[in-house]
Each structure stands twice: as structure tokens, then as C-alpha cells.
Design a protein around this motif. Structure first.
Motif, PDB file in Angstrom:
ATOM      1  N   LEU A  18      14.430  -1.532  79.791  1.00 61.01           N
ATOM      2  CA  LEU A  18      14.654  -1.055  78.425  1.00 61.01           C
ATOM      3  C   LEU A  18      13.781   0.154  78.111  1.00 61.01           C
ATOM      4  O   LEU A  18      14.233   1.128  77.509  1.00 61.01           O
ATOM      5  CB  LEU A  18      14.398  -2.183  77.420  1.00 61.01           C
ATOM      6  N   ARG A  19      12.522   0.098  78.538  1.00 62.29           N
ATOM      7  CA  ARG A  19      11.608   1.219  78.311  1.00 62.29           C
ATOM      8  C   ARG A  19      12.106   2.460  79.043  1.00 62.29           C
ATOM      9  O   ARG A  19      12.135   3.554  78.476  1.00 62.29           O
ATOM     10  CB  ARG A  19      10.204   0.846  78.786  1.00 62.29           C
ATOM     11  N   LEU A  20      12.526   2.309  80.282  1.00 58.36           N
ATOM     12  CA  LEU A  20      13.013   3.451  81.052  1.00 58.36           C
ATOM     13  C   LEU A  20      14.313   4.023  80.492  1.00 58.36           C
ATOM     14  O   LEU A  20      14.613   5.200  80.689  1.00 58.36           O
ATOM     15  CB  LEU A  20      13.184   3.066  82.526  1.00 58.36           C
ATOM     16  N   ARG A  21      15.071   3.186  79.801  1.00 62.14           N
ATOM     17  CA  ARG A  21      16.296   3.664  79.135  1.00 62.14           C
ATOM     18  C   ARG A  21      15.984   4.338  77.811  1.00 62.14           C
ATOM     19  O   ARG A  21      16.884   4.756  77.091  1.00 62.14           O
ATOM     20  CB  ARG A  21      17.246   2.491  78.882  1.00 62.14           C
ATOM     21  N   GLY A  22      14.696   4.417  77.458  1.00 60.39           N
ATOM     22  CA  GLY A  22      14.309   5.068  76.213  1.00 60.39           C
ATOM     23  C   GLY A  22      14.362   4.154  75.012  1.00 60.39           C
ATOM     24  O   GLY A  22      14.469   4.629  73.879  1.00 60.39           O
ATOM     25  N   GLU A  23      14.294   2.852  75.247  1.00 62.91           N
ATOM     26  CA  GLU A  23      14.368   1.877  74.154  1.00 62.91           C
ATOM     27  C   GLU A  23      13.145   0.963  74.143  1.00 62.91           C
ATOM     28  O   GLU A  23      13.256  -0.253  74.263  1.00 62.91           O
ATOM     29  CB  GLU A  23      15.638   1.047  74.306  1.00 62.91           C
ATOM     30  N   PRO A  24      11.937   1.557  73.969  1.00 60.89           N
ATOM     31  CA  PRO A  24      10.721   0.741  74.030  1.00 60.89           C
ATOM     32  C   PRO A  24      10.655  -0.337  72.947  1.00 60.89           C
ATOM     33  O   PRO A  24      10.085  -1.409  73.185  1.00 60.89           O
ATOM     34  CB  PRO A  24       9.587   1.749  73.897  1.00 60.89           C
ATOM     35  N   ASP A  25      11.240  -0.085  71.790  1.00 63.68           N
ATOM     36  CA  ASP A  25      11.208  -1.114  70.735  1.00 63.68           C
ATOM     37  C   ASP A  25      12.013  -2.347  71.132  1.00 63.68           C
ATOM     38  O   ASP A  25      11.643  -3.469  70.785  1.00 63.68           O
ATOM     39  CB  ASP A  25      11.720  -0.558  69.404  1.00 63.68           C
ATOM     40  N   LEU A  26      13.098  -2.140  71.873  1.00 68.72           N
ATOM     41  CA  LEU A  26      13.896  -3.281  72.320  1.00 68.72           C
ATOM     42  C   LEU A  26      13.179  -4.086  73.399  1.00 68.72           C
ATOM     43  O   LEU A  26      13.535  -5.239  73.664  1.00 68.72           O
ATOM     44  CB  LEU A  26      15.257  -2.817  72.833  1.00 68.72           C
ATOM     45  N   ALA A  27      12.164  -3.476  74.013  1.00 69.15           N
ATOM     46  CA  ALA A  27      11.408  -4.159  75.066  1.00 69.15           C
ATOM     47  C   ALA A  27      10.396  -5.152  74.501  1.00 69.15           C
ATOM     48  O   ALA A  27       9.975  -6.074  75.198  1.00 69.15           O
ATOM     49  CB  ALA A  27      10.684  -3.132  75.931  1.00 69.15           C
ATOM     50  N   ARG A  28      10.020  -5.002  73.247  1.00 64.54           N
ATOM     51  CA  ARG A  28       8.970  -5.858  72.662  1.00 64.54           C
ATOM     52  C   ARG A  28       9.259  -7.355  72.776  1.00 64.54           C
ATOM     53  O   ARG A  28       8.373  -8.114  73.184  1.00 64.54           O
ATOM     54  CB  ARG A  28       8.738  -5.490  71.207  1.00 64.54           C
TER      55      ARG A  28
END
Length: 132
Positions: A18-28
Motif C-alpha cells: 500500500l505504501r509503495l502504491r502511494g497510499e500510506p494512510d491505507l497502510a495504517r
């Protein structure tokens, strides 16, 4: 039922994607689940791996002191002074470059002294520990 170690490692990898896809908030939520799954485990190696995965997330938001604290905690859990993992070594070197040697060393010591590095990580990702 899957072991807490497996659940934690899968969640760290999901967070990484998720972080690598540019979605760090979804990784939380995945990071929270990984940290909560492993916190009470006696498996120091997996705890360290989870903390290193969370350190990657800290780096993605520019929290280099948090990176160094978590890597210091991971080193302490493993009983090592340095890692042979090139990705973690590179992340740690970048933290040292940004922080300077003194702040970097102090952050490592802080991480090594944490009684519950998972709590530190949960606070850093903006997630509160769930009540028992």
C-alpha cells in the motif's frame, strides 16, 4: 488458525504494498494489526521484522527519528549492533545522514531501551493500542 507471527508478517507486507502504491494512510490498519498481533509474542525476530517494516512507513512520512528509534529497538530485540539486511542497513544509513550521528545514536539507544516498542510504533502511525 494462523500463528500471530504469520499474521503480523502478512500485514507488514500488505502495508508495504500500500505504501509503495502511494497510499500510506491505507497502510495504517495493517501496521496496527501487525503490531498488535506480535506485541505479546516471545518471538523477538518477528517482532524486530515488524518494527523494521513500520520503520519503512515512518521513512515514507519523513519521520527519521522514528525510523532510528524503531531500528534501534529491532537491533536490541535481535541482540545485534548492525544488520546484514541491505534494505534495513540502507534505511538506517539514511536516518543517520538526515539526523546526524549524535541524534541517530541517541535514537537507537532510545529504541533499545523501550519496554514496548510496539506502543511507540502505534503512537507514531496514529493508531492507539486497543484495550486488552
Amino acid at each position: 488458525m494462523a500463528s500471530p507471527q504469520l499474521i503480523a508478517l502478512i500485514n507488514v507486507e500488505l502495508a508495504r504494498v500500500l505504501r509503495l502504491r502511494g497510499e500510506p494512510d491505507l497502510a495504517r490498519p495493517s501496521l496496527r494489526h501487525a503490531l498488535e498481533s506480535i506485541a505479546s509474542s516471545g518471538d523477538q525476530t518477528v517482532r524486530a521484522s515488524v518494527l523494521e517494516g513500520v520503520a519503512e512507513w515512518f521513512a515514507s512520512i519523513g519521520d527519521w527519528e522514528g525510523v532510528a528509534v524503531l531500528i534501534g529497538a529491532a537491533y536490541a530485540l535481535r541482540g545485534i549492533a548492525r544488520t546484514s539486511d541491505p534494505a534495513v542497513a540502507s534505511l538506517d544509513a539514511r536516518a543517520a545522514e538526515v539526523l546526524g550521528e549524535d541524534r541517530h545514536r541517541a535514537a537507537h539507544h532510545q529504541g533499545a531501551a523501550l519496554p514496548s516498542p510496539e506502543s511507540f510504533a502505534l503512537t507514531g502511525i496514529g493508531e492507539k493500542p486497543r484495550p486488552p
